[in-house]
Design a protein around this motif. Structure first.
Motif, PDB file in Angstrom:
ATOM      1  N   VAL A 267      67.587  -5.990  94.453  1.00 50.30           N
ATOM      2  CA  VAL A 267      67.876  -5.971  93.027  1.00 50.30           C
ATOM      3  C   VAL A 267      67.729  -4.538  92.509  1.00 50.30           C
ATOM      4  N   ASN A 268      68.433  -4.210  91.435  1.00 52.11           N
ATOM      5  CA  ASN A 268      68.417  -2.880  90.831  1.00 52.11           C
ATOM      6  C   ASN A 268      69.003  -1.822  91.756  1.00 52.11           C
ATOM      7  N   MET A 304      62.829  14.847  88.534  1.00 48.29           N
ATOM      8  CA  MET A 304      62.022  13.753  89.071  1.00 48.29           C
ATOM      9  C   MET A 304      62.819  13.025  90.142  1.00 48.29           C
ATOM     10  N   VAL A 305      62.117  12.264  90.960  1.00 46.22           N
ATOM     11  CA  VAL A 305      62.741  11.481  92.020  1.00 46.22           C
ATOM     12  C   VAL A 305      62.475  10.013  91.708  1.00 46.22           C
ATOM     13  N   VAL A 306      63.516   9.282  91.360  1.00 48.41           N
ATOM     14  CA  VAL A 306      63.386   7.858  91.076  1.00 48.41           C
ATOM     15  C   VAL A 306      63.930   7.074  92.259  1.00 48.41           C
ATOM     16  N   GLU A 373      61.876   2.559  86.079  1.00 51.40           N
ATOM     17  CA  GLU A 373      60.588   2.494  86.773  1.00 51.40           C
ATOM     18  C   GLU A 373      59.605   3.487  86.178  1.00 51.40           C
ATOM     19  N   THR A 374      58.323   3.293  86.523  1.00 54.88           N
ATOM     20  CA  THR A 374      57.251   4.094  85.933  1.00 54.88           C
ATOM     21  C   THR A 374      57.004   5.405  86.662  1.00 54.88           C
ATOM     22  N   PRO A 411      49.844   6.027  92.364  1.00 54.12           N
ATOM     23  CA  PRO A 411      50.919   6.213  93.357  1.00 54.12           C
ATOM     24  C   PRO A 411      52.115   5.323  93.052  1.00 54.12           C
ATOM     25  N   VAL A 412      53.255   5.696  93.623  1.00 51.16           N
ATOM     26  CA  VAL A 412      54.498   4.944  93.468  1.00 51.16           C
ATOM     27  C   VAL A 412      55.024   4.603  94.858  1.00 51.16           C
TER      28      VAL A 412
END
Length: 460
Positions: A267-268, A304-306, A373-374, A411-412
């Protein structure tokens, strides 16, 4: 002879809940002024709504007995490539036989163009049927000629009656069927107008049932409301297997295809296309177009890196902090969540020692991308600080990390892959959460781990 009275029902346009009388607010979804009255037509014996419970078959066309879970064959269904890598990515690797796919988007986004290109490609190797209800056959043929598409194999039909569409699909037995659009399709057994809740719900269920019975890939084109969500009852999105949305601003030639629901993939997931004179062309390296930065560096800009679906994406985020002339300073976020911007500004004041309560704050994601996303929290805050203090961030630095209410940097997911994508595009510095530090050093990149917002501010 007594006159038959037409039965009526009250249905919510958003969630499809039914009520015996009208009410201002839907009790299930909480929406206001969405309950509308619909007329229920008679139920003759041979139509769409007239099959009795004794003669109606199951949703997939067969009345099968219950089976033990371990006895079910787990052999994967073969995927069908659409010819466009970005579309295959959003769909989870290609088309699954018997699946129903709903594609929506603003008028002029390119839904019909994308599907016409896909169908002309698929028709070269299999039977394909394109049903157009909003355009004439000549209009579709003119578009295909303008785009220089192969037109010698694709079957085209202009029809809005669902029974006629079903008969044509049975006659030609297509492997892929497109209905453009579901809002104009109607059934003779339902008395309400095309586009109503009952028409959309029943026609979509009828066509989806046909797809499950025959193993046909079904594409349904859906309209969107003024706020960008898919029009029609919410039950429509639960009925289909995959829901994708084609987005794009009027001043940009790029279109983003985002998966919102997918029973056969992630998803997404995000696919990027460019609208050209030859139609929609897929963009192989989306990070390159979203990183088309200004020739001279300026304050308030950060990279940024999403994470979009199954791949990292480098995006530039910009912030502008200016003296406010209003008693209530403005907070504007484009491509970001408005409430999260307000929350991060409070964290910046409490744990970063920076007061911007009397400043207008504007945040924008370059390229029209919507960041959901955060992981963009830390990059957004550092861009705001950069604009407020008028200090330029290094152009070879990438930033990502989630910021908590107590000022900690969380963390992500997929931190290693994000850093590798940044290094591939020539970035040599990074500020990341300490828990996202790679186990093995990345060649040519200096990584600064941080655990608190104060450490990140000191690092820049």
């Amino acid at each position: 002879m007594a006159k038959t009275k037409n039965k009526t029902a009250f249905v919510c346009n958003d969630c499809g809940s039914e009520y015996s009388k009208w009410q201002g607010q839907c009790a299930d979804c909480g929406a206001w002024n969405t309950v509308v009255e619909i007329r229920l037509g008679p139920a003759p014996g041979g139509g769409l709504a007239g099959k009795s419970a004794a003669t109606r078959k199951g949703f997939t066309g067969t009345l099968s007995e219950a089976r033990v879970l371990s006895d079910i064959d787990l052999q994967d269904q073969p995927r069908i490539s659409t010819g466009a890598g970005e579309l295959d990515r959003v769909l989870g690797g290609g088309l699954v036989p018997g699946s129903a796919i709903l594609i929506g988007g603003n008028p002029g986004a390119g839904k019909s163009t994308l599907l016409l290109q896909t169908m002309c490609h698929l028709a070269q190797g299999m039977e394909a049927l394109y049903i157009t209800g909003e355009e004439s056959l000549q209009q579709v043929a003119m578009r295909a000629k303008r785009l220089e598409l192969p037109t010698d194999r694709l079957r085209l039909m202009s029809e809005t009656n669902v029974e006629a569409i079903y008969a044509a699909a049975q006659q030609y037995s297509p492997k892929v069927l497109v209905v453009d659009s579901i809002q104009v399709v109607h059934s003779e057994d339902i008395a309400s107008a095309p586009g109503s809740v009952s028409q959309v719900r029943e026609c979509a269920a009828y066509l989806t049932r046909f797809a499950k019975q025959t193993g046909t890939v079904l594409f349904l084109v859906g309209h969107v409301t003024k706020d960008g969500s898919l029009a029609g009852p919410k039950v429509l999105e639960h009925m289909i297997d995959c829901s994708i949305l084609l987005e794009g601003s009027d001043d940009s030639r790029f279109r983003t295809l985002r998966g919102q629901k997918n029973r056969f993939g992630a998803v997404n997931e995000l696919g990027v296309f460019a609208m050209t004179e030859g139609g929609l062309k897929e963009v192989k390296n989306p990070s390159a177009i979203f990183l088309n930065r200004a020739s001279e560096p300026a304050s308030g800009s950060a990279v940024m890196v999403v994470w979009e679906g199954t791949r990292p994406l480098l995006v530039e985020i910009q912030a502008l902090v200016d003296d406010s002339q209003l008693s209530n300073p403005r907070r504007v976020a484009v491509g970001l969540e408005q409430n999260r911007l307000n929350m991060l500004l409070a964290v910046l004041h409490r744990h970063g020692g920076l007061q911007v309560g009397d400043q207008d704050v504007f945040a924008n994601v370059v390229g029209g991308v919507k960041v959901l996303e955060t992981s963009a929290d830390l990059a957004l805050l550092l861009a705001i600080v950069s604009s407020f203090r008028d200090r330029i961030l290094p152009s070879d630095m990438v930033i990502f990390g989630e910021v908590g209410l107590s000022g900690e940097i969380r963390p992500v997911p997929s931190g290693q892959e994000r850093l590798q994508e940044a290094a591939k595009h020539g970035f040599t510095r990074a500020i990341v959460p300490r828990a996202n530090m790679p186990k093995h050093p990345i060649a040519g990149m200096t990584i600064t781990p941080v655990t608190k917002l104060s450490e990140a501010l000191a690092a820049v």
